[in-house]
Design a protein around this motif. Structure first.
Motif, PDB file in Angstrom:
ATOM      1  N   ILE A 160      -5.417  -0.645  -1.573  1.00 16.38           N
ATOM      2  CA  ILE A 160      -4.091  -1.221  -1.826  1.00 16.38           C
ATOM      3  C   ILE A 160      -3.387  -0.484  -2.957  1.00 16.38           C
ATOM      4  CG2 ILE A 160      -2.890  -3.296  -2.626  1.00 16.38           C
ATOM      5  CD1 ILE A 160      -4.927  -4.913  -1.010  1.00 16.38           C
ATOM      6  N   ALA A 161      -4.142  -0.068  -3.994  1.00 17.16           N
ATOM      7  CA  ALA A 161      -3.537   0.637  -5.132  1.00 17.16           C
ATOM      8  C   ALA A 161      -3.344   2.115  -4.801  1.00 17.16           C
ATOM      9  CB  ALA A 161      -4.429   0.492  -6.353  1.00 17.16           C
ATOM     10  N   GLU A 162      -2.607   2.808  -5.636  1.00 16.26           N
ATOM     11  CA  GLU A 162      -2.384   4.247  -5.494  1.00 16.26           C
ATOM     12  C   GLU A 162      -3.712   4.976  -5.472  1.00 16.26           C
ATOM     13  OE1 GLU A 162       0.397   7.557  -5.505  1.00 16.26           O
ATOM     14  OE2 GLU A 162       0.986   5.506  -5.931  1.00 16.26           O
ATOM     15  N   ASP A 163      -3.888   5.897  -4.530  1.00 14.66           N
ATOM     16  CA  ASP A 163      -5.121   6.672  -4.433  1.00 14.66           C
ATOM     17  C   ASP A 163      -5.134   7.710  -5.548  1.00 14.66           C
ATOM     18  OD1 ASP A 163      -7.487   7.760  -3.487  1.00 14.66           O
ATOM     19  OD2 ASP A 163      -6.474   9.091  -2.088  1.00 14.66           O
ATOM     20  N   ASP A 164      -6.204   7.698  -6.350  1.00 12.80           N
ATOM     21  CA  ASP A 164      -6.288   8.662  -7.455  1.00 12.80           C
ATOM     22  C   ASP A 164      -7.175   9.851  -7.112  1.00 12.80           C
ATOM     23  OD1 ASP A 164      -8.818   7.607  -7.599  1.00 12.80           O
ATOM     24  OD2 ASP A 164      -8.616   6.796  -9.629  1.00 12.80           O
ATOM     25  N   VAL A 203       0.842  -1.195   0.000  1.00 10.89           N
ATOM     26  CA  VAL A 203       0.000   0.000   0.000  1.00 10.89           C
ATOM     27  C   VAL A 203       0.881   1.250   0.000  1.00 10.89           C
ATOM     28  CG1 VAL A 203      -1.705   1.325   1.301  1.00 10.89           C
ATOM     29  CG2 VAL A 203      -1.868  -1.165   1.213  1.00 10.89           C
ATOM     30  N   PRO A 204       0.653   2.198  -0.929  1.00 14.97           N
ATOM     31  CA  PRO A 204       1.425   3.445  -0.927  1.00 14.97           C
ATOM     32  C   PRO A 204       1.193   4.216   0.375  1.00 14.97           C
ATOM     33  CG  PRO A 204       0.256   3.173  -3.011  1.00 14.97           C
ATOM     34  CD  PRO A 204      -0.256   2.121  -2.075  1.00 14.97           C
ATOM     35  N   GLY A 205       2.241   4.802   0.911  1.00 17.81           N
ATOM     36  CA  GLY A 205       2.174   5.497   2.198  1.00 17.81           C
ATOM     37  C   GLY A 205       1.246   6.692   2.236  1.00 17.81           C
ATOM     38  N   GLY A 206       0.899   7.253   1.080  1.00 17.52           N
ATOM     39  CA  GLY A 206       0.041   8.433   1.051  1.00 17.52           C
ATOM     40  C   GLY A 206      -1.445   8.132   0.951  1.00 17.52           C
ATOM     41  N   ASN A 207      -1.819   6.862   0.867  1.00 20.63           N
ATOM     42  CA  ASN A 207      -3.243   6.529   0.762  1.00 20.63           C
ATOM     43  C   ASN A 207      -3.962   6.789   2.078  1.00 20.63           C
ATOM     44  OD1 ASN A 207      -2.767   5.720  -1.820  1.00 20.63           O
ATOM     45  ND2 ASN A 207      -3.514   3.629  -1.559  1.00 20.63           N
ATOM     46  N   PRO A 208      -5.167   7.381   2.014  1.00 20.95           N
ATOM     47  CA  PRO A 208      -5.916   7.640   3.250  1.00 20.95           C
ATOM     48  C   PRO A 208      -6.477   6.355   3.854  1.00 20.95           C
ATOM     49  CG  PRO A 208      -7.172   8.362   1.338  1.00 20.95           C
ATOM     50  CD  PRO A 208      -5.835   7.907   0.835  1.00 20.95           C
ATOM     51  N   VAL A 209      -6.571   6.348   5.175  1.00 17.87           N
ATOM     52  CA  VAL A 209      -7.158   5.234   5.926  1.00 17.87           C
ATOM     53  C   VAL A 209      -8.578   5.632   6.287  1.00 17.87           C
ATOM     54  CG1 VAL A 209      -7.012   3.904   8.065  1.00 17.87           C
ATOM     55  CG2 VAL A 209      -4.913   4.567   6.874  1.00 17.87           C
ATOM     56  N   ARG A 210      -9.531   4.718   6.099  1.00 16.89           N
ATOM     57  CA  ARG A 210     -10.916   4.958   6.491  1.00 16.89           C
ATOM     58  C   ARG A 210     -11.237   4.059   7.667  1.00 16.89           C
ATOM     59  NH1 ARG A 210     -15.832   3.543   6.801  1.00 16.89           N
ATOM     60  NH2 ARG A 210     -15.888   1.506   5.894  1.00 16.89           N
ATOM     61  N   ALA A 211     -11.798   4.636   8.726  1.00 13.16           N
ATOM     62  CA  ALA A 211     -12.157   3.853   9.907  1.00 13.16           C
ATOM     63  C   ALA A 211     -13.568   4.202  10.348  1.00 13.16           C
ATOM     64  CB  ALA A 211     -11.176   4.120  11.038  1.00 13.16           C
ATOM     65  N   GLU A 212     -14.277   3.194  10.819  1.00  8.00           N
ATOM     66  CA  GLU A 212     -15.600   3.387  11.399  1.00  8.00           C
ATOM     67  C   GLU A 212     -15.486   3.035  12.875  1.00  8.00           C
ATOM     68  OE1 GLU A 212     -20.042   1.439  11.129  1.00  8.00           O
ATOM     69  OE2 GLU A 212     -18.730   1.293   9.392  1.00  8.00           O
ATOM     70  N   LEU A 213     -15.928   3.962  13.736  1.00  5.65           N
ATOM     71  CA  LEU A 213     -15.818   3.763  15.180  1.00  5.65           C
ATOM     72  C   LEU A 213     -17.184   3.522  15.796  1.00  5.65           C
ATOM     73  CD1 LEU A 213     -13.398   6.732  15.964  1.00  5.65           C
ATOM     74  CD2 LEU A 213     -12.806   4.371  15.388  1.00  5.65           C
ATOM     75  N   SER A 214     -17.186   2.797  16.922  1.00  7.09           N
ATOM     76  CA  SER A 214     -18.421   2.600  17.672  1.00  7.09           C
ATOM     77  C   SER A 214     -18.658   3.818  18.562  1.00  7.09           C
ATOM     78  CB  SER A 214     -18.319   1.338  18.535  1.00  7.09           C
ATOM     79  OG  SER A 214     -17.388   1.556  19.585  1.00  7.09           O
ATOM     80  N   MET A 215     -19.802   3.871  19.193  1.00 10.57           N
ATOM     81  CA  MET A 215     -20.104   4.978  20.105  1.00 10.57           C
ATOM     82  C   MET A 215     -19.117   5.016  21.276  1.00 10.57           C
ATOM     83  SD  MET A 215     -22.516   6.698  18.781  1.00 10.57           S
ATOM     84  CE  MET A 215     -23.245   7.668  20.066  1.00 10.57           C
ATOM     85  N   SER A 216     -18.512   3.873  21.597  1.00  9.12           N
ATOM     86  CA  SER A 216     -17.522   3.829  22.681  1.00  9.12           C
ATOM     87  C   SER A 216     -16.103   4.081  22.161  1.00  9.12           C
ATOM     88  CB  SER A 216     -17.590   2.487  23.409  1.00  9.12           C
ATOM     89  OG  SER A 216     -17.274   1.434  22.517  1.00  9.12           O
ATOM     90  N   ARG A 217     -15.999   4.535  20.905  1.00 11.30           N
ATOM     91  CA  ARG A 217     -14.739   4.908  20.239  1.00 11.30           C
ATOM     92  C   ARG A 217     -13.822   3.718  19.947  1.00 11.30           C
ATOM     93  NH1 ARG A 217     -13.939   9.599  24.360  1.00 11.30           N
ATOM     94  NH2 ARG A 217     -13.035   7.841  25.407  1.00 11.30           N
ATOM     95  N   LYS A 218     -14.370   2.520  19.899  1.00  9.73           N
ATOM     96  CA  LYS A 218     -13.588   1.363  19.489  1.00  9.73           C
ATOM     97  C   LYS A 218     -13.726   1.208  17.979  1.00  9.73           C
ATOM     98  CE  LYS A 218     -13.774  -1.039  23.827  1.00  9.73           C
ATOM     99  NZ  LYS A 218     -14.037  -2.254  24.539  1.00  9.73           N
TER     100      LYS A 218
END
Length: 57
Positions: free
Chosen positions: A51-55, A28-43
């Motif tokens: 995996i590919a270059e973000d366009d 994975v290229p180091g500049g690709n954004p990470v997407r995360a979904e958190l629970s109400m308890s912040r977990k």
């Protein structure tokens, strides 16, 4: 849709370092954004990165 590296809260506990190592091992290229979904308890419920270059789309 690009291929992604994805982990969910149902997976075993994972540290940020372990996620970064898995992403780098997958090429994975180091500049690709990470997407995360958190629970109400912040977990993390889900975390993923393309995996590919973000366009910017």
């Amino acid at each position: 849709m690009p291929a992604t590296l994805k982990f969910t809260g149902e997976d075993n506990d994972m540290t940020l370092d372990e996620f970064v190592k898995a992403a780098r091992a997958a090429g994975v290229p180091g500049g690709n954004p990470v997407r995360a979904e958190l629970s109400m308890s912040r977990k993390i419920k889900e975390v993923e990165i393309a995996i590919a270059e973000d366009d910017g789309r």
